[in-house]
Write a protein that holds these residues in place. Structure first.
Motif, PDB file in Angstrom:
ATOM      1  N   CYS A 106       0.924  -1.186  -0.060  1.00  0.00           N
ATOM      2  CA  CYS A 106      -0.074   0.141   0.039  1.00  0.00           C
ATOM      3  C   CYS A 106       1.010   1.223   0.180  1.00  0.00           C
ATOM      4  O   CYS A 106       0.769   2.033  -0.830  1.00  0.00           O
ATOM      5  N   ARG A 130       3.713  -1.403  -7.411  1.00  0.00           N
ATOM      6  CA  ARG A 130       2.703  -0.208  -7.148  1.00  0.00           C
ATOM      7  C   ARG A 130       3.523  -0.143  -5.542  1.00  0.00           C
ATOM      8  O   ARG A 130       4.031  -0.666  -4.948  1.00  0.00           O
ATOM      9  N   LYS A 135       0.063   9.203   0.445  1.00  0.00           N
ATOM     10  CA  LYS A 135      -1.292   8.594   0.866  1.00  0.00           C
ATOM     11  C   LYS A 135      -2.331   9.663   1.166  1.00  0.00           C
ATOM     12  O   LYS A 135      -2.222  10.450   1.677  1.00  0.00           O
ATOM     13  N   PRO A 136      -3.737   9.094   0.418  1.00  0.00           N
ATOM     14  CA  PRO A 136      -4.874   9.848   0.948  1.00  0.00           C
ATOM     15  C   PRO A 136      -5.427   9.180   2.109  1.00  0.00           C
ATOM     16  O   PRO A 136      -6.107   8.147   1.934  1.00  0.00           O
ATOM     17  N   GLU A 168       0.665   7.047  -6.704  1.00  0.00           N
ATOM     18  CA  GLU A 168      -0.536   7.844  -6.827  1.00  0.00           C
ATOM     19  C   GLU A 168      -0.083   9.315  -6.701  1.00  0.00           C
ATOM     20  O   GLU A 168       1.073   9.666  -5.850  1.00  0.00           O
ATOM     21  N   GLN A 186      -1.355   6.952 -10.497  1.00  0.00           N
ATOM     22  CA  GLN A 186      -2.593   6.397 -10.048  1.00  0.00           C
ATOM     23  C   GLN A 186      -3.310   7.495  -9.448  1.00  0.00           C
ATOM     24  O   GLN A 186      -3.008   8.460  -8.841  1.00  0.00           O
ATOM     25  N   GLY A 188      -6.751   8.162  -7.017  1.00  0.00           N
ATOM     26  CA  GLY A 188      -7.199   7.184  -6.091  1.00  0.00           C
ATOM     27  C   GLY A 188      -8.696   7.568  -6.084  1.00  0.00           C
ATOM     28  O   GLY A 188      -9.239   8.525  -6.649  1.00  0.00           O
ATOM     29  N   ALA A 189      -9.398   6.634  -5.522  1.00  0.00           N
ATOM     30  CA  ALA A 189     -10.985   6.426  -5.212  1.00  0.00           C
ATOM     31  C   ALA A 189     -11.461   8.044  -4.650  1.00  0.00           C
ATOM     32  O   ALA A 189     -12.334   8.501  -5.338  1.00  0.00           O
ATOM     33  N   ARG A 190     -10.732   8.378  -3.839  1.00  0.00           N
ATOM     34  CA  ARG A 190     -11.053   9.903  -3.152  1.00  0.00           C
ATOM     35  C   ARG A 190     -10.932  11.045  -4.135  1.00  0.00           C
ATOM     36  O   ARG A 190     -11.447  11.896  -3.937  1.00  0.00           O
ATOM     37  N   LYS A 211      -8.767   5.117 -10.423  1.00  0.00           N
ATOM     38  CA  LYS A 211      -9.748   4.249  -9.611  1.00  0.00           C
ATOM     39  C   LYS A 211     -11.122   4.828  -9.385  1.00  0.00           C
ATOM     40  O   LYS A 211     -11.431   5.900  -9.611  1.00  0.00           O
ATOM     41  N   ARG A 241     -12.348  -0.848  -7.386  1.00  0.00           N
ATOM     42  CA  ARG A 241     -11.557  -1.205  -6.144  1.00  0.00           C
ATOM     43  C   ARG A 241     -12.671  -1.225  -5.214  1.00  0.00           C
ATOM     44  O   ARG A 241     -12.396  -1.049  -3.917  1.00  0.00           O
ATOM     45  N   HIS A 276      -8.280  -3.342  -1.947  1.00  0.00           N
ATOM     46  CA  HIS A 276      -9.143  -2.693  -1.492  1.00  0.00           C
ATOM     47  C   HIS A 276     -10.831  -2.975  -1.553  1.00  0.00           C
ATOM     48  O   HIS A 276     -11.644  -2.598  -0.741  1.00  0.00           O
ATOM     49  N   GLU A 302      -2.431  -5.520  -3.333  1.00  0.00           N
ATOM     50  CA  GLU A 302      -1.396  -5.176  -2.222  1.00  0.00           C
ATOM     51  C   GLU A 302      -0.722  -6.367  -1.514  1.00  0.00           C
ATOM     52  O   GLU A 302      -1.241  -7.401  -1.229  1.00  0.00           O
TER      53      GLU A 302
HETATM   54  C1  PEP Z   1      -4.295   2.538  -2.861  1.00  0.00           C
HETATM   55  O1  PEP Z   1      -4.364   1.992  -3.707  1.00  0.00           O
HETATM   56  O2  PEP Z   1      -3.699   2.404  -2.023  1.00  0.00           O
HETATM   57  C2  PEP Z   1      -5.620   3.650  -2.388  1.00  0.00           C
HETATM   58  C3  PEP Z   1      -5.339   4.365  -1.438  1.00  0.00           C
HETATM   59  O3  PEP Z   1      -6.764   3.087  -3.098  1.00  0.00           O
HETATM   60  P1  PEP Z   1      -8.159   3.537  -3.173  1.00  0.00           P
HETATM   61  O4  PEP Z   1      -7.895   5.171  -3.916  1.00  0.00           O
HETATM   62  O5  PEP Z   1      -8.870   2.837  -4.179  1.00  0.00           O
HETATM   63  O6  PEP Z   1      -8.658   3.735  -1.867  1.00  0.00           O
END
Ligand code: PEP
Ligand code: MN
Length: 348
Positions: A106, A130, A135-136, A168, A186, A188-190, A211, A241, A276, A302
């Motif tokens: 991760c 990856r 990190k979000p 990311e 990348q 991310g989902a957020r 994502k 995801r 995820h 992961e």
């Molecule tokens: C990730 O890939 O570590 C991640 C934070 O994924 P997601 O944006 O899908 O939560």
């Protein structure tokens, strides 16, 4: 709308068509398939759209004009009926019918951790590495990633293994910096609907893994992809995801129907992230195999050399041995489902 040209259409026909579209107030985007050239016309539909379509259809070099009534145009299947296929670095091609596996932790936690993980996933047959440097995190007091130091460790891991890097980017101001290290950016989902970020990454030349937001519909997700495409970035991959439902047993609800559904709606390659998507290490292999059986173009998994010690997402990380066993299963299963694993070490 998409304008399909006849096989005999020349470069000057393409230029003529693009000039006409400009005059009608459209932006045009070219899609060259193996047999046909297509031109996508995007922009606000003028009131005389029907008349414009008729006029275009009368041109000798135009075979057909296909209206696209959905909110996304360049991401729509009609724009590239054969499906998108492109290189993402290190001799890896996505969308070519074989499954591409992206694996790694991760978060990047240090040089030793990321290099050891890179070596382990490479040995097991992964195609890309990856690891998050930015990190979000849901809470502001949680580990936010090593940032620039993490990017340096990813560069070291690539040098040690040859694996291209997927990492990311969170902030439009960091895109150029992260792009110096990454082979694939990348989103991310957020951040699926972070429109300034989408535009900035759309202007970048690197491929993108977009994502799905955890409460985004397919149409919203594909419109997010449209931001990237409309800025000129054609190398867009989608990654399901897991979405949020009432179920609490799993972290998210992995929507595997996204594989056939996205294939129908769009030409963009579709990846599945079972890590995820479930949040539980012991469910990852089953969902990874199901994704390949469904026809996914790739997986993002992961993997941590010591999952219990992982700084982020420890509950869903599988270890190197589990990843090795999964890759052996996928090597056996893939060919039965039309998704053999992508060759390791390039396209040969
Ligand atoms: C990730 O890939 O570590 C991640 C934070 O994924 P997601 O944006 O899908 O939560
Ligand atoms: Mn994670």
């Amino acid at each position: 709308m998409v304008i399909i040209l006849t096989p005999a259409a020349t470069e000057s026909d393409v230029a003529d068509l693009r000039r006409r579209l400009r005059e009608f107030g459209y932006q045009s985007h070219l899609s060259r398939g193996e047999e046909r050239t297509l031109v996508g016309a995007v922009g606000a539909a003028p009131p005389n759209k029907a008349a414009i379509m008729e006029a275009l259809e009368r041109l000798a070099y135009v075979e057909r004009v296909v209206p696209i009534t959905r909110q996304y145009k360049l991401a729509a299947r009609e724009f590239n009926p054969g499906g998108s296929r492109f290189e993402v670095g290190g001799g890896v091609t996505v969308g070519a019918g074989s499954a591409v596996v992206i694996a790694g932790p991760c978060s990047v936690e240090g040089e030793e951790q990321i290099v050891a993980t890179a070596r382990a996933v490479r040995t097991a047959g992964a195609h890309m590495l990856r690891g998050g440097a930015f990190k979000p995190r849901t809470g502001p007091y949680h580990f936010q990633g090593l940032g620039d130091e993490g990017l340096r460790h990813l560069t070291t891991a690539r040098a040690a293994t040859g694996l291209p890097i997927v990492t990311e980017v969170l902030d439009p101001r960091d895109v150029a910096r992260v792009a110096e290290t990454a082979d694939v950016l990348q989103l991310g989902a957020r951040n699926m609907q972070n429109f300034p970020l989408l535009r900035e990454v759309g202007r970048c030349s690197l491929p993108v893994l977009l994502k799905r937001g955890f409460s985004a519909t397919y149409a919203e997700w594909l419109q997010a992809a449209e931001y990237l495409l409309s800025e000129g970035n054609r190398r867009v991959m989608l990654c399901e995801r897991g979405i949020r439902t009432f179920e609490e047993h799993t972290r998210n609800c992995l929507d595997l129907a996204a594989v056939p559904a996205i294939r129908e709606l769009s030409h963009l390659p579709i990846f599945i992230d079972p890590s995820h998507g479930t949040g539980r290490a012991r469910y990852v292999a089953a969902m990874a195999k199901a994704a390949i059986a469904a026809g996914a173009d790739g997986l993002m998994i992961e993997v941590h050399i010591d999952p219990h010690a992982a700084w982020t997402d420890a509950a869903q990380a599988i270890d190197s041995a589990e990843f090795g066993a999964l890759m052996s299963d996928l090597a056996a299963l893939g060919p039965l489902c039309g998704r053999p694993l992508h060759p390791v070490g390039g396209n040969d």
